[in-house]
Scaffold this motif. Structure first.
Motif, mmCIF file in Angstrom:
data_model
loop_
_atom_site.group_PDB
_atom_site.id
_atom_site.type_symbol
_atom_site.label_atom_id
_atom_site.label_comp_id
_atom_site.label_asym_id
_atom_site.label_seq_id
_atom_site.Cartn_x
_atom_site.Cartn_y
_atom_site.Cartn_z
ATOM 1 N N SER A 1 -6.793 2.646 -4.009
ATOM 2 C CA SER A 1 -6.206 1.692 -4.951
ATOM 3 C C SER A 1 -6.066 2.268 -6.353
ATOM 4 O O SER A 1 -5.304 1.730 -7.165
ATOM 5 N N LEU A 2 -6.757 3.357 -6.641
ATOM 6 C CA LEU A 2 -6.681 3.999 -7.957
ATOM 7 C C LEU A 2 -5.708 5.168 -7.981
ATOM 8 O O LEU A 2 -5.632 5.881 -8.972
ATOM 9 N N HIS A 3 -4.930 5.348 -6.903
ATOM 10 C CA HIS A 3 -4.027 6.477 -6.787
ATOM 11 C C HIS A 3 -2.622 6.016 -6.412
ATOM 12 O O HIS A 3 -2.451 4.999 -5.742
ATOM 13 N N LYS A 4 -1.651 6.775 -6.853
ATOM 14 C CA LYS A 4 -0.281 6.616 -6.399
ATOM 15 C C LYS A 4 -0.138 7.486 -5.164
ATOM 16 O O LYS A 4 -0.041 8.718 -5.262
ATOM 17 N N VAL A 5 -0.150 6.868 -3.993
ATOM 18 C CA VAL A 5 -0.236 7.645 -2.762
ATOM 19 C C VAL A 5 0.580 6.976 -1.669
ATOM 20 O O VAL A 5 0.711 5.753 -1.625
ATOM 21 N N ASP A 6 1.175 7.804 -0.808
ATOM 22 C CA ASP A 6 1.814 7.304 0.403
ATOM 23 C C ASP A 6 1.190 8.025 1.590
ATOM 24 O O ASP A 6 0.178 8.715 1.445
ATOM 25 N N LEU A 7 1.787 7.893 2.758
ATOM 26 C CA LEU A 7 1.211 8.492 3.958
ATOM 27 C C LEU A 7 1.627 9.938 4.155
ATOM 28 O O LEU A 7 1.249 10.564 5.148
ATOM 29 N N PHE A 8 2.386 10.492 3.221
ATOM 30 C CA PHE A 8 2.936 11.832 3.422
ATOM 31 C C PHE A 8 2.506 12.826 2.353
ATOM 32 O O PHE A 8 2.937 13.970 2.351
ATOM 33 N N GLY A 9 1.632 12.413 1.414
ATOM 34 C CA GLY A 9 1.228 13.330 0.357
ATOM 35 C C GLY A 9 -0.175 13.047 -0.118
ATOM 36 O O GLY A 9 -0.768 12.022 0.219
ATOM 37 N N PRO A 10 -0.720 13.947 -0.920
ATOM 38 C CA PRO A 10 -2.093 13.780 -1.403
ATOM 39 C C PRO A 10 -2.242 12.680 -2.437
ATOM 40 O O PRO A 10 -3.319 12.117 -2.589
ATOM 41 N N GLY A 11 -1.185 12.357 -3.190
ATOM 42 C CA GLY A 11 -1.251 11.315 -4.199
ATOM 43 C C GLY A 11 -1.781 11.821 -5.523
ATOM 44 O O GLY A 11 -2.253 12.954 -5.648
ATOM 45 N N ARG A 12 -1.712 10.965 -6.537
ATOM 46 C CA ARG A 12 -2.218 11.315 -7.865
ATOM 47 C C ARG A 12 -2.933 10.106 -8.465
ATOM 48 O O ARG A 12 -2.601 8.959 -8.187
ATOM 49 N N PHE A 13 -3.897 10.382 -9.313
ATOM 50 C CA PHE A 13 -4.717 9.331 -9.907
ATOM 51 C C PHE A 13 -3.903 8.563 -10.944
ATOM 52 O O PHE A 13 -3.289 9.149 -11.834
ATOM 53 N N VAL A 14 -3.907 7.213 -10.840
ATOM 54 C CA VAL A 14 -3.177 6.374 -11.794
ATOM 55 C C VAL A 14 -4.062 5.285 -12.391
ATOM 56 O O VAL A 14 -3.579 4.409 -13.104
#
Length: 293
Positions: free
Chosen positions: A38-51
């Motif tokens: 919930s603290l990251h911008k993430v989808d099912l295809f990448g590692p995501g980034r902290f937001v």
């Protein structure tokens, strides 16, 4: 002696180890992983980034989320008291040891063992316009038909009816188990005092099963806030989102729009709402029980 006692404690602990592993793997780890997502911008295809808290602000400002929240709260406020009251009524009516009551216990509980797919299929046959059971009855009675599934205001009602029919068996059985634990001598004393049925109910029966009433209410609050399958299969959240619950919103955001971080933030809101509602019910019921004692 002390060493053998410690060894015995460790050996006893091994018996609960499988449960602890399952508990950690299926409950604790997903809970904290959802908080991390919930603290990251993430989808099912990448590692995501902290937001940070961005996902929480986006969800709180989403009109679709607020509509789903309102639908869920209305559904819970109506369905939970109905399930508790109806389950208690059935338990009181069937709290006898006869073949007839045993048959009806099994009949009312049988719906609870059905899958959500079967339940929604049955009730779609009841509510479907044109050839549905209610449509036929309305036509015979000369009443204008109501499209329960596709009409705003009625769609959530249809989901609620199917849910109550599906879930009432568990509250009934829990109340039956509690009623059978009430000491018989209390009823015998009430009979000697010529106490009426209403006085026996309010002064003996309900106070004796107060903790079960609290338990059933909390269980149903937790269950009904997780409404999903009935709404998805009966109305698909329509029309115009008027029967979309919170869990369906989370599903659509996470697995249709692939915004996993935002869906995780919405799920944390749901977790917090369920926790607050359950704890509030527990505190209020506990105070009433203490005051009654």
């Amino acid at each position: 002696m002390a060493e053998s006692y410690r060894r015995s404690q460790w050996s006893h602990g091994l018996f609960i180890l499988p449960y602890l592993l399952v508990f950690l793997a299926l409950l604790v780890f997903p809970l904290f992983w959802g908080m991390w997502l919930s603290l990251h911008k993430v989808d099912l295809f990448g590692p995501g980034r902290f937001v940070g808290l961005t996902n929480y602000f986006r969800v709180a400002g989403d009109a679709v989320f607020l509509q789903a929240l309102r639908n869920t709260i209305v559904f819970v406020l109506v369905s939970v008291p109905t399930l508790v009251a109806l389950g208690l009524f059935l338990a009181l009516a069937l709290n006898r040891t006869t073949r007839t009551t045993s048959f009806f216990r099994g009949l009312f509980f049988s719906s609870s063992v059905l899958s959500v797919t079967i339940v929604t299929l049955i009730w779609r046959f009841v509510f479907i316009p044109g050839d549905g059971l209610l449509s036929v009855l309305f036509t015979e009675a000369g009443i204008d038909q109501i499209n329960f599934i596709s009409t705003r205001g009625w769609s959530l009602f249809a989901v609620g009816v199917a849910t109550v029919w599906w879930c009432v068996g568990l509250p009934m059985m829990l109340f039956l188990a509690a009623l059978q634990q009430v000491p018989k001598d209390l009823y015998e004393a009430a009979a000697l005092d010529n106490a009426g049925p209403w006085r026996v109910l309010t002064r003996i029966t309900l106070p004796s099963i107060a903790r079960t009433i609290m338990l059933v209410t909390i269980i149903q609050i937790v269950f009904q806030f997780q409404l999903f399958g009935q709404a998805q299969l009966m109305t698909n959240g329509g029309p115009n989102g008027s029967s979309r619950p919170l869990v369906m919103y989370i599903y659509e955001v996470g697995f249709v729009r692939w915004d996993v971080g935002r869906a995780a933030a919405a799920s944390q809101y749901l977790f917090l709402i369920i926790l607050v509602a359950a704890m509030a019910q527990y505190i209020v019921s506990s105070r009433k029980t203490e005051d009654g004692a």
